[in-house]
Design a protein around this motif. Sequence first.
Motif, mmCIF file in Angstrom:
data_model
loop_
_atom_site.group_PDB
_atom_site.id
_atom_site.type_symbol
_atom_site.label_atom_id
_atom_site.label_comp_id
_atom_site.label_asym_id
_atom_site.label_seq_id
_atom_site.Cartn_x
_atom_site.Cartn_y
_atom_site.Cartn_z
ATOM 1 N N GLU A 26 -0.752 -8.943 -0.781
ATOM 2 C CA GLU A 26 0.107 -9.014 -1.966
ATOM 3 C C GLU A 26 1.320 -9.844 -1.555
ATOM 4 O OE1 GLU A 26 0.507 -4.831 -2.920
ATOM 5 O OE2 GLU A 26 -1.664 -4.580 -2.833
ATOM 6 N N HIS A 57 4.643 -4.301 -5.069
ATOM 7 C CA HIS A 57 3.199 -4.483 -4.854
ATOM 8 C C HIS A 57 2.645 -5.479 -5.863
ATOM 9 C CE1 HIS A 57 2.450 -0.994 -2.103
ATOM 10 N NE2 HIS A 57 3.680 -0.759 -2.505
ATOM 11 N N GLU A 58 1.372 -5.872 -5.660
ATOM 12 C CA GLU A 58 0.740 -6.846 -6.560
ATOM 13 C C GLU A 58 -0.734 -6.549 -6.745
ATOM 14 O OE1 GLU A 58 1.377 -10.898 -5.009
ATOM 15 O OE2 GLU A 58 3.386 -10.159 -4.554
ATOM 16 N N GLU A 65 3.821 -2.826 -9.567
ATOM 17 C CA GLU A 65 2.633 -3.621 -9.335
ATOM 18 C C GLU A 65 2.831 -4.872 -10.185
ATOM 19 O OE1 GLU A 65 0.289 -3.069 -7.278
ATOM 20 O OE2 GLU A 65 0.069 -0.915 -7.002
ATOM 21 N N HIS A 103 2.009 -4.464 1.559
ATOM 22 C CA HIS A 103 0.580 -4.767 1.495
ATOM 23 C C HIS A 103 0.371 -6.270 1.655
ATOM 24 C CE1 HIS A 103 -0.749 -0.752 -0.509
ATOM 25 N NE2 HIS A 103 -0.526 -0.658 0.784
HETATM 26 ZN ZN LIG Z 1 -0.089 -2.682 -2.893
#
Ligand SMILES: [Zn+2]
Length: 1008
Positions: free
Chosen positions: A179, A284-285, A360, A176
């Motif tokens: 991110e 992810h973030e 995340e 993503h």
């Molecule tokens: Zn993500």
Amino acid sequence: MNHRHRWKLALLVVLCMFSASHAKADGETPPGRDAKQQVDEAYTAKMKKYTTEPFFTSPLVNYLPASKNVPTPEAVLGDVAGAPGILPYAKDVYKYMRMLEKASPRVKVFSIGTTEEGREMIAVAVSSEENLKKLAENRAKLAKLADPRTLQLNDGEADKIVAQAVPVYYITGTIHSPETGAPTALMELAYRLAVDESAYVKEIRDGMVTLITPVVEVDGRDRMVDIYKWHLAHPKDFYPPLVYWGKYVAHDNNRDAMGVTLKLTENVLNTYVQWNAQVLHDLHESVPYLYDNTIGDGPYNAWIDPILADEWQMIGTRNVADMTKFGMPGVFAHGNFDTWSPGYLMFIAAMHNGISRLYETFGNGGADTLERTLDPDEYARTWYKQNPPLPKVMWSQRDNNNYEETGLLVSLHYFNENKRLFLKNFYLKAKRSVQKPAEEGPAAYVLPADETRPTLQLELLKVLEKQHVEISRVTSAVTVALPVRKEKKPGKAEEKKETKKDEKPQPTTQTFATGSFVIRMDQPYSRIADALLDHQYWSPEDPQRTPYDDTGWTFGELYGVQVARVSDAKILQAPMEPVKGLRVPGGVKGEGTIFAIENHAEPALASLRYRLQAADLQAAEEGFESGGNKFAAGTILVKNADRAQLDAASKELGLQAIALTAVPSVKSHPLRAARILLLHTWLSTQTEGWWRLALDKLQIPYDYASTQTIAKTADLREKYDVILFPPVGWGGSLNNVINGTPTSWGNPLPWQQTPETPNLVEKNDATDDMRPGLGWDGVAKLQKFVNDGGVLLTVMDTAQFASGIGLTGGVSVSNSEKMKIVGSVVGARVVDGASPIAYGYSEKVSAYCDNGPIFSLSSISGGRRRRRLGPELGARPTGRGTKDDPDFTVGRAGVEAPEEPESEIWENPPVTDEQRHNNPRVIPPAMRARVVLRYAESKDLLISGLVEGGNEIAQHPAVVDAPFGKGHVVMFSINPVWRGETQGTYSLVLNTIMNYDNLNAGRKDDAK
Ligand SMILES: [Zn+2]
């Protein structure tokens, strides 16, 4: 939420230890540096400086070990990993990884393919020199565990390999693009794993292979870095939102693990399978500060092995515990991510006998250090978040990197300590996949040889092939027993009902012809095939009230092809051979100069139309017979074609053209290679990206332009025949589509290829300011386009938009009130098979639906259909007699009321004499909307996934052709083109395109 007690049980899972080759027991190796190894003081000082709180780091990453010959990330970045203001391009990340490879025998870099835009993807292996020397040998060992058939399912043999093999833990970063933290965290992690001599890291290095793809979405990463650089150069301005990530889609790139339509999915999947990795851990973030959603929440995907569910618990809870002990706040597991859909990248592992994991972490969408204020639900302490994040903190990219690296290091260490257990599990999950027919079943799925849509069947088989599923073909016909349906115990109400006498006895066997495709379930990757081909049921009573993503996906239904789930194990004994080189035979048969191609709604037909630009293609409006063959309405007649050219094209596309001896006397109209414009907004290009991908794969040419561009186009009709306006997705309201982003304040948001932003545009669209929307000029241009005979195809929110700007006459569009259809497969019915839009479809169609919207028809312009709510109309008033008696008036003879005209929900309501009286708003019959497809009855609506309160949309139109001026607005409530999964409904769009100037063919109008 209910049912939380489940997790309390889960937390009590006893960690089963396997201690064969380990000196140290679980948790005995202290984390932290080796006192004898020098620290890179300057680097360490900068890390400390950029860490905004002392508790945002850990003993694993609060120092950087020094090395005489191995360069630190500073060599490429000019500063430490996670430094403010620094975001490297993919090529800089790769440059550093290759510097590591050159300087250290503990690092090897592999090229794993390219992206849609031609950028390279890599995987970096870090392990001891010895392990890397024996990679091939080790891979052969892991391959045996991955395919237990090679060991005759012998556990003793497996144990011998388990005791020696080196496991592979695969980490993937920044799928993503906004991110942004993972690439620098993974650069530094690779350095640490190669250089650090602490016992903690050395155990990881010696015990396992860490495989790293630092950038998954490479095209999107480079765009994101461009944007960030633009922001650094214009610090006081708003900076453009990242409207394009990869060439086609944005965040949905993490929903492609079922269809495998994107290069990044294919490359990671192939790498995962070729390395026989045990874990796929995707970074992810979007949640503070580290949410290990490996465990997630229910419902769990129903096709995973319970062994995996246990592994999730083990790793997830331990991950939280270890980081909590370091004093790092905001580390938690469980949370609200359900683990149902197998569409996420990490799920490649879950569906191929490995372990899927996802973090995340917290990010600022760039490398700025920012003050961040959380929502109350983010900093609240809950049962699964005992040490929650703080309400307000300064947060830096370095903080992010500290969390990511610490989380990964404790995971790697824990995994290594328990690697014999995890390797054994890896084998057991594969073995249980092979034993599926004997255990839970089914024995196989069969795709019959007599499929009427062979090219769609081929597309589905190709998906399975990409998923590394073995495909076989029977060499003679085979008959299997069908499962005996259990008689439901009759309820009290049903007890009195007599069994219907005309009910036909159900068949008890099914025969599949020679050449039928068999997906055997006694293979190591049976799990992914089973998950894709089976049906899904999400109970409306499920305690999970907010499904995270699509709830249904059954591929056979969405591809519109037959798939039989066979539980009779006899199928496995049938003579069959493995399929190599999937293809469908096609070409020209027979002698003649005019050719007929059957139409079964295969998208390849549209490819053919565009490929044979010079030929005259016609659609037969009715069925006909020729040379003893029967052809249905919609059959394509090819005239003036070069036979050799037609033969080559149809062979390539898998289509069968039958030469006719004479021109059949059937009414027909031209099928055209319409000039297409695919329209997008600058709000989001996410969902329309799937449409571009579909058209590109079919090699159907189109222009691509924004709402801004068409507002400035003098005459749209002169340039285009069809405008496709796929769903906008988030933000696609009427207001936003017309007005865009406010321009009365702020600065222009350019999306341009410039020396400052060299990666932004590529072959996608550009603008000097993303803010303006369609505007009122644009609305007028669109209206004129349709009025002048153009076709505007709209879907979901854009159908609502078309209705909002008054282009859809008698069709009103509303949102549901209580209904929940969350990305499900639903039943639909062809209402008007004479409409060219429906050519090739039979009565029942399965379609993807995500909560409508709901279409209703009215025969009065601007009118709304009365909702069928409350008591039935025509019920008798209070009076004498019983409920069924007629009412009477004292002193007067009874008068029979005229019969109320009736109509079905999907039909244009008949106009009453009263309504017609002096009413200029009554739409003439020829201008009324024509319903092509409707939703099924409430009881038949659910095919796969979740349908709750479906009566709101049941029987309402699903695809409507609304005439306007000389043209048409075609409206879709379903989404016919979605994530490469819905190829069975593509032809509803392609038919609209090819028949754009004959959409009224076969139309039957009401008398008045
Ligand atoms: Zn993500």
